[in-house]
Design a protein around this motif. Structure first.
Motif, PDB file in Angstrom:
ATOM      1  N   PRO A  87      28.568  -8.966 -38.124  1.00  0.00           N
ATOM      2  CA  PRO A  87      28.403  -8.307 -39.425  1.00  0.00           C
ATOM      3  C   PRO A  87      27.852  -6.875 -39.264  1.00  0.00           C
ATOM      4  N   TYR A  88      28.485  -5.953 -39.979  1.00  0.00           N
ATOM      5  CA  TYR A  88      28.099  -4.545 -39.848  1.00  0.00           C
ATOM      6  C   TYR A  88      26.679  -4.325 -40.380  1.00  0.00           C
ATOM      7  N   ALA A  89      26.303  -5.072 -41.413  1.00  0.00           N
ATOM      8  CA  ALA A  89      24.946  -4.902 -41.948  1.00  0.00           C
ATOM      9  C   ALA A  89      23.894  -5.305 -40.926  1.00  0.00           C
ATOM     10  N   LYS A  90      24.277  -6.142 -39.958  1.00  0.00           N
ATOM     11  CA  LYS A  90      23.324  -6.563 -38.931  1.00  0.00           C
ATOM     12  C   LYS A  90      23.338  -5.613 -37.742  1.00  0.00           C
ATOM     13  N   TYR A  91      24.537  -5.182 -37.338  1.00  0.00           N
ATOM     14  CA  TYR A  91      24.659  -4.470 -36.065  1.00  0.00           C
ATOM     15  C   TYR A  91      25.156  -3.026 -36.188  1.00  0.00           C
ATOM     16  N   GLY A  92      25.591  -2.616 -37.386  1.00  0.00           N
ATOM     17  CA  GLY A  92      26.354  -1.361 -37.462  1.00  0.00           C
ATOM     18  C   GLY A  92      25.569  -0.091 -37.697  1.00  0.00           C
ATOM     19  N   SER A  93      24.345  -0.190 -38.282  1.00  0.00           N
ATOM     20  CA  SER A  93      23.685   1.048 -38.738  1.00  0.00           C
ATOM     21  C   SER A  93      23.356   2.030 -37.608  1.00  0.00           C
ATOM     22  N   LEU A 109      36.039  -2.253 -39.647  1.00  0.00           N
ATOM     23  CA  LEU A 109      36.681  -3.297 -40.462  1.00  0.00           C
ATOM     24  C   LEU A 109      35.714  -3.815 -41.509  1.00  0.00           C
ATOM     25  N   CYS A 110      34.816  -2.978 -41.943  1.00  0.00           N
ATOM     26  CA  CYS A 110      33.743  -3.477 -42.789  1.00  0.00           C
ATOM     27  C   CYS A 110      34.228  -3.846 -44.192  1.00  0.00           C
ATOM     28  N   GLY A 177      44.790 -17.175 -41.236  1.00  0.00           N
ATOM     29  CA  GLY A 177      43.492 -17.849 -41.289  1.00  0.00           C
ATOM     30  C   GLY A 177      42.393 -16.813 -41.246  1.00  0.00           C
ATOM     31  N   PHE A 178      41.185 -17.248 -40.941  1.00  0.00           N
ATOM     32  CA  PHE A 178      40.138 -16.252 -40.745  1.00  0.00           C
ATOM     33  C   PHE A 178      39.241 -16.634 -39.576  1.00  0.00           C
ATOM     34  N   SER A 179      38.404 -15.672 -39.180  1.00  0.00           N
ATOM     35  CA  SER A 179      37.657 -15.836 -37.923  1.00  0.00           C
ATOM     36  C   SER A 179      36.186 -16.154 -38.191  1.00  0.00           C
ATOM     37  N   GLY A 180      35.497 -16.545 -37.114  1.00  0.00           N
ATOM     38  CA  GLY A 180      34.063 -16.796 -37.214  1.00  0.00           C
ATOM     39  C   GLY A 180      33.308 -15.528 -37.588  1.00  0.00           C
ATOM     40  N   ALA A 184      30.900 -15.097 -40.726  1.00  0.00           N
ATOM     41  CA  ALA A 184      29.495 -14.675 -40.530  1.00  0.00           C
ATOM     42  C   ALA A 184      29.176 -13.475 -41.425  1.00  0.00           C
ATOM     43  N   SER A 185      30.128 -12.554 -41.560  1.00  0.00           N
ATOM     44  CA  SER A 185      29.882 -11.360 -42.385  1.00  0.00           C
ATOM     45  C   SER A 185      29.759 -11.742 -43.847  1.00  0.00           C
ATOM     46  N   MET A 186      30.627 -12.681 -44.312  1.00  0.00           N
ATOM     47  CA  MET A 186      30.540 -13.129 -45.711  1.00  0.00           C
ATOM     48  C   MET A 186      29.190 -13.802 -45.956  1.00  0.00           C
ATOM     49  N   ASN A 187      28.782 -14.641 -45.013  1.00  0.00           N
ATOM     50  CA  ASN A 187      27.495 -15.337 -45.156  1.00  0.00           C
ATOM     51  C   ASN A 187      26.338 -14.360 -45.170  1.00  0.00           C
ATOM     52  N   ASN A 188      26.456 -13.328 -44.337  1.00  0.00           N
ATOM     53  CA  ASN A 188      25.350 -12.366 -44.253  1.00  0.00           C
ATOM     54  C   ASN A 188      25.171 -11.603 -45.572  1.00  0.00           C
ATOM     55  N   ILE A 189      26.294 -11.321 -46.255  1.00  0.00           N
ATOM     56  CA  ILE A 189      26.185 -10.639 -47.558  1.00  0.00           C
ATOM     57  C   ILE A 189      25.360 -11.514 -48.503  1.00  0.00           C
TER      58      ILE A 189
END
Ligand SMILES: NC(=O)c1ccc[n+]([C@@H]2O[C@H](COP(=O)([O-])OP(=O)(O)OC[C@H]3O[C@@H](n4cnc5c(N)ncnc54)[C@H](OP(=O)(O)O)[C@@H]3O)[C@@H](O)[C@H]2O)c1
Length: 406
Positions: A87-93, A109-110, A177-180, A184-189
């Motif tokens: 997730p970009y909010a976790k690792y991107g800043s 791909l955020c 389909g979609f990936s883990g 994880a990014s949806m959950n993090n939001i």
């Protein structure tokens, strides 16, 4: 700008990053005109990717998103960082900060609206001043939407002299389909929003990615239930990506100075077909989506759902990606009541097969097409940063088509 690489794929050990590296290997080769490297935090994993790709000459760069010095060193070597570390909010800043500081262009791909808002607030002015292009949402969210609107409005202007006042995007079909990592990014939001309720305000504001003094317009919240759309003579239902796509389209419009008019409207939904049976199916799908999206992080429902979801690093198989596709309809309505109809299609599953090509081409466009793209900097969108040059690349290389239909 003299730099050793054109593009560094950051996060190449992940599910989507590996696909971008695979795409570059097959389309651009390793010793060709495009100078590229793979990067991540784990040397052994990256060596494994390189072996899988069958080319030991692909350069490897090691950096960790928690180690700013390593990020500075990495971004100073390349014209463009292509990031799939989420997730970009976790690792991107820290990475975006390093890119803006070093004048390195960036794409990702955020789909995390709240994080893009944070990046706008923290870096837009500096990036604008020093000409760094930070381009978010270069995958299925939100290139087909953003470039679809760009394309339809360009055609509208050329054919009629006017822009459409209202554009409706309807997902006609998609398979994949979609990936883990996406899960994880949806959950993090949701986890962030549970901790900080002000994030809900950002998520529900239709204009949350516009400049703060330009967040007004006729658009309302995204569709939350199944309704009948008279224009399409069909039931329509909520589209999970509308939350990010519509904000990116509206940001493009705002950054361009509102060329379609202050009253321009844009919305997205899933096409569900006519008839009561389709209405019921759409309602069931909407409820299912609501459960996956909205259940609280530590709830029993979430724990059950988690068991069936892919883990980080996992995603759809090659066969699923290659047999996937997407088809999106764009209906443009003019002030005088006339209409223009466009279709955007992709030749692979939306989230990975197509997304990896869209992101890969966005990065090449940033690196190679500078003279064909607007001379601007800032926290940008695909349409505002890359315009016609990206439209060409998507059609020539990435398996997308943009067409006007009768
Ligand atoms: N917009 C779209 O259409 C779209 C489509 C697909 C994916 N996405 C987004 O793209 C992102 C990636 O998805 P994915 O499925 O590819 O995820 P993934 O398989 O879990 O990959 C995540 C990557 O991040 C790396 N990483 C994690 N922490 C790091 C750190 N501290 N420093 C450096 N690298 C670190 C991982 O490295 P290790 O291997 O070392 O753990 C891995 O390479 C997600 O945010 C997802 O939502 C968006």
């Amino acid at each position: 700008m003299s730099r050793q690489y054109d593009v560094i794929i950051w996060g190449a050990s992940g599910f989507t990053g590996r696909l971008v590296a695979e795409y570059y290997t097959s389309r651009y080769g390793v010793d060709g005109d495009l100078k590229w490297a793979i990067a991540g935090r784990n040397q052994a994993k990256l060596e494994g990717i390189r072996s899988d790709l069958g080319n030991e000459a692909i350069p490897i760069i090691i950096a960790d998103s928690m180690d700013e010095a390593s990020l500075d060193k990495m971004v100073a070597q390349t014209k463009v960082i292509c990031s799939t570390v989420g997730p970009y909010a976790k690792y991107g800043s820290p990475l975006v900060a390093a890119c803006v500081k070093n004048g390195t262009d960036y794409c990702d791909l955020c789909g995390e609206t709240q994080w893009i808002r944070r990046m706008i607030d923290a870096h837009h002015d500096t990036a604008k001043a020093n000409g760094t292009r930070i381009v978010n949402s270069c995958g299925f969210d939100s290139i087909p939407s953003d470039m679809g609107v760009y394309f339809l409005q360009k055609e509208a202007k050329e054919r009629t002299g006017n822009y459409c006042q209202h554009i409706k995007m309807r997902v006609k079909g998609m398979k994949g389909g979609f990936s883990g990592g996406t899960y994880a990014s949806m959950n993090n939001i949701m986890a962030e929003a549970q901790k900080d309720r002000s994030i809900y305000k950002i998520l529900f504001n239709p204009y949350s990615l516009n400049p703060v003094d330009a967040q007004k317009g006729k658009d309302k919240q995204d569709l939350m239930k199944v309704v009948f759309d008279e224009d399409f003579k069909s039931w329509i239902s909520p589209f999970v990506m509308a939350g990010i796509n519509t904000r990116i389209v509206r940001r493009s419009h705002a950054l361009d100075g509102f060329p379609y008019g202050a009253d321009f409207q844009y919305d997205e939904a899933m096409f569900s077909g006519a008839g009561i049976g389709n209405k019921l199916k759409a309602q069931a799908a909407a409820v299912g989506m609501g459960v996956v999206m909205m259940s609280k992080p530590n709830s029993i429902t979430k724990k059950v759902v988690n068991r069936f979801m892919p883990k980080p690093g996992e995603g759809p198989s090659r066969e699923e990606r290659e047999s996937g596709y997407f088809k999106l309809a764009f209906l443009g309505k003019f002030e005088n009541g006339s209409q223009l109809y466009g279709v955007v299609k992709g030749d692979r599953d939306p989230g990975y097969g197509s997304t990896s090509k869209m992101l890969g081409e966005s990065a090449v466009c940033l690196a190679k097409d500078k003279e064909k793209t607007p001379a601007i900097g800032g926290i940008l969108t695909p349409a505002t940063a890359l315009g016609d040059a990206l439209l060409d690349r998507l059609q020539q290389n990435a398996g997308l088509s943009f067409e006007i239909r009768d």
